[in-house]
Every structure is written in C-alpha cells, then in structure tokens.
Design an enzyme around this catalytic site. Structure first.
Site: not given
Lengths: 149, 318
Positions: A82, A89-91
């Site tokens: 992620n 950041i993929c959140m």
C-alpha cells in the site's frame, strides 16, 4: 476563523506528542512555530518484517485542516503493497469521504498509530503496488498451506 | 511679552522639515529658539500643557471622590464610577485633544453615551452616573443570575453581555436576554429536549415580569436551585467556582475558540451521541463533507463525525 480551528488544534496536537508520545512515534514541527509541515519518525511494529526499522515521514497540513485530511508521505523507501515508490500511502483514512474515511475527529496520533498498524497488516485487496500485493498474497497463502497440511 | 506665532513657526519649522539633527542638537536648537523669542513668563506652561484637564482630574478626585487611573499613556484614563447600589463601573476614557474626550469602553451594553464627545471628565462622570442608575434593574437581574445559576456562556459574564446561557442539564441550556429595563426577553432552549421544552412553553405563558428572572426560571422549570454549588451560592461569584468548562470540542480539540465566544455542546441530533462540538466546527465539517457547497438556509446536513447517524447543524445559533 478556519485558520483558528486549525492552529489551536495543531498547537495542542504537537504538544501532546511531546508530552505523551505513542510507542515508537515522534512528531515535530519542521520549523519552530510554523504549523504547516511536520516531520515524523516511526518505528516498525514489533513482530512484523519492518521491526527495528525507523521510517521517516513528512506530514503537510492543508489550510482547511481538520476539515480536510493531512497529506502524509514516507520519506524512507518502504516495500509494502500500500506504499508506492514515491512514498505515497494508500489508506482510506487519508482520503476525504465519500471515497475515503477521513474524519475531523481523527487526530494525527490516531493516524500515525494506524499507519504503524498498516505496516504490520497490509491491505492487499486495495493495493498501490500490484506486484508487491501479488507477492504478499502468494507468500501468505504459501505459508498457510503447510499449516493446513 | 513675546510673539507667540513666531515661536510656533520656528519650532514647527524645526520639527517638520528634514534637518537631520541629532537629539542633542535638536534640543539646543529649541532652547535657543525659546530663549530668543520669549522672556520667561508664568503663562508658558499653559501653552505646553492643557491645564484644564489637570484641573478637571483634581476636581473629580477631590469633590466626586472618583479614583482616576492612567493607562499606557497619560491620554488613556480610567474612572471608577459607583452607582446608587454601590456597584463599581469602570469607564475607559481617551483624551484626544483639548476639550475632546471620548469613552472607549464601558462594561455595559452599547449606548448613546459612547458615541459622544465630551468637554470634560466631569461631563463624562455625570452622563455615566445618569446612565448606570437608569440601568439599575438590568444590573440587579444579571448579578442575581450570575450568583444563583450556572452560567455557561458568556465564559466570563460581565455587564457588557446582555445575555446569559444557563445550564439546565448536561445537554440543555436556557438562553435568555435581559432588556435595559431588567426584563427577560428572547428566551429559548439550546439543545433538544422534550421535557424542558414543554415546561418552557407552558412556563412562558405565565412568566411574571413583576418577579425577578431567577425566580421565574426556577418556577418554570421546577428547580430548587440552578446553582452548581447551592450551598455556597453567595460565594460562587468568586473565580474558583466559575463555570465548569471541561468539555472539549472533538473537532478542534479546544474549549475556547479565538474570536468565537461559543462553547462546545452535544449538537448531534442523535440523543445518544454525547460528543461535544463547537457549532462552527460541526457546521464546517458538514459543509466540507458536501464538497464545500454552502447549504441552503444556512443548515448543513450529513453524518455525525462521531456516531455516523444523520444529523444537521445550522450555521448560526437558532
């Protein structure tokens, strides 16, 4: 007015970090008294492949904070499904609803603790790095098979 | 005798034109001008100092027994006027020029006495005394509310604020304004509650303006005491038992906001959601959720950032 909610909240948050920092996290202003950029150092969670690693991050606080999520980026390169090569950041917590799950009640502290948790528990179903996610899925399945047998 | 105009011209020429003097040479210059122009005279002081105001100040202290204080400069003057009920009122005065004095601030609701220019401090004292005695009922009502009730807003209640928000319970406050005649007006509830609302609706019809406000409130809501500390209601005016502001807005994480007198309240429509928000903060969030569109009629809606139930929030109070 907007600026007031932002500033008074940030002053409090930075002070809290100094007074009672969560495990393995420090968060400081890049330049004293300028509440725009924060520098973070974060220890990899125990029991994860990132254990004993120190990760540096930068947080940019937008003008509309806390009504908009902060912009968080890794400076230290991380190999993670992620997190991409640029440190993005993929959140979902870092994105504005309805797509994301940012809430004004989320503090920088909760955010950074969640990031630490993300390091230990990747979310391969919403990957940023396809190859890393694929590898993660395959190896974790591979690990599970001997357990089943 | 001396030629007055000459002196002024010379000094003015010295001060206004760019001569690039050092301080010492400037003083010597002025000295030489003064010495060259005038013979010492008793009158000189009256050209440099407004003796009228000095006389005025001494009169006030001596005959009116009013203490006079000076602020940052000698032009900022504070008077303390005592009214018929022995209440002290601070009056801040600015001396602008000869016979030009203005009231900069008084702890009273805005009135015409602040818009005028006065000749002397004596005139100001006269006007204020008249005014405070006219507002006597207003002060009495506010004092008894502050003493008997738990006032949530304003944070530091003074006579300048003509409204009070009184705590009924954790979620509900009573808003009321006091008119200059000392009557309660514009009374409504802040927060949602069936119970308090029905009591208020019934009570407003039988509101008795001959009785004081605190009496009316306690009758309308069947309360024996509205004070946080009923035992020592008399000393609750002192700072230590001042309002219990422990509730923090969960958006800006603060209780007090700069430039915004409001304090956090459980604003979510969901009765089980006891999370405190500033009206401003919750409104801004609901607007941001909707992509920043300004909502119609000033009421934003969306889901509560704490309990996720649908809720609404208006930009302004009521």
């Amino acid at each position: 007015m907007l600026a007031n909610a932002r500033l008074s909240r940030l002053v409090r948050e930075v002070k809290n970090f100094e007074a009672s920092p969560p495990w393995g996290i420090t968060c400081q202003l890049e330049k004293p008294d300028i509440y725009d950029v924060l520098m973070v150092s974060l220890l990899g969670p125990k029991g994860s492949p990132y254990e004993r690693g120190t990760f540096r991050l930068v947080i940019n606080i937008p003008a509309k904070y806390p009504f908009e999520p902060p912009l968080v980026k890794f400076i230290t390169p991380v190999y993670h499904p992620n997190i991409d090569k640029g440190g993005r950041i993929c959140m979902d917590m870092l994105k504005m609803p309805p797509k994301g799950a940012w809430l004004p009640t989320i503090t920088l502290e909760t955010l950074l603790v969640s990031l630490q948790t993300l390091l230990a528990n990747p979310n391969p179903d919403d990957p940023l790095m396809m190859d890393v996610a694929y590898e993660y899925k395959m190896t974790s399945i591979g690990k599970m098979i001997p357990l089943l047998l | 005798m001396f030629n007055n105009n000459n002196l002024y011209d010379d000094v003015e020429d010295l001060l206004l034109n760019d001569h690039n003097y050092t301080v010492t040479s400037l003083v010597t210059q002025i000295e030489s001008i003064i010495n060259g122009n005038i013979q010492p005279s008793e009158n000189i002081i009256s050209y440099l100092v407004d003796t009228k105001i000095l006389e005025d100040i001494s009169n006030i202290i001596e005959y009116e027994h009013i203490p006079v204080f000076f602020g940052k400069t000698l032009r900022d003057i504070k008077l303390v006027v005592i009214d018929d009920n022995l209440r002290e009122h601070e009056i801040f005065v600015k001396y602008n020029n000869f016979r030009k004095l203005v009231i900069t601030s008084v702890a009273m609701p805005h009135s015409e006495i602040q818009d005028q220019e006065y000749n002397s401090l004596q005139d100001i004292v006269m006007a204020c005394k008249m005014h405070v005695n006219r507002l006597s009922a207003y002060f009495t009502e506010l004092q008894s509310i502050d003493r008997m009730c738990t006032v949530m807003e304003p944070i530091n209640p003074s006579f300048k604020d003509d409204y009070r928000r009184i705590r009924l319970d954790d979620r509900v406050w009573l808003h009321l304004e006091v008119s200059p005649e000392g009557l309660g007006t514009n009374i409504y509830l802040v927060g949602q509650s069936e119970k308090w609302n029905s009591k208020l609706q019934a009570g407003l019809l039988s509101w008795d303006h001959d009785k004081d406000i605190v009496e009316n409130i306690s009758r309308v809501f069947d309360l024996t005491s509205l004070s946080s500390s009923s035992m020592n209601s008399l000393i609750s005016l002192t700072k230590e038992s001042a309002p219990l502001h422990t509730n923090v807005c969960s958006i800006c994480l603060c209780t007090e906001m700069q430039d915004n007198p409001s304090v956090p309240l459980p604003l979510c429509l969901n009765a089980n959601c006891g999370v405190y928000f500033h009206r401003y903060c919750l409104y801004q969030w609901l607007v941001a959720l909707d992509g920043g569109r300004i909502p119609a009629f000033g009421v934003a809606s969306g889901s509560c950032p704490s309990c996720f139930k649908p809720t609404t929030c208006s930009e302004k109070d009521n």
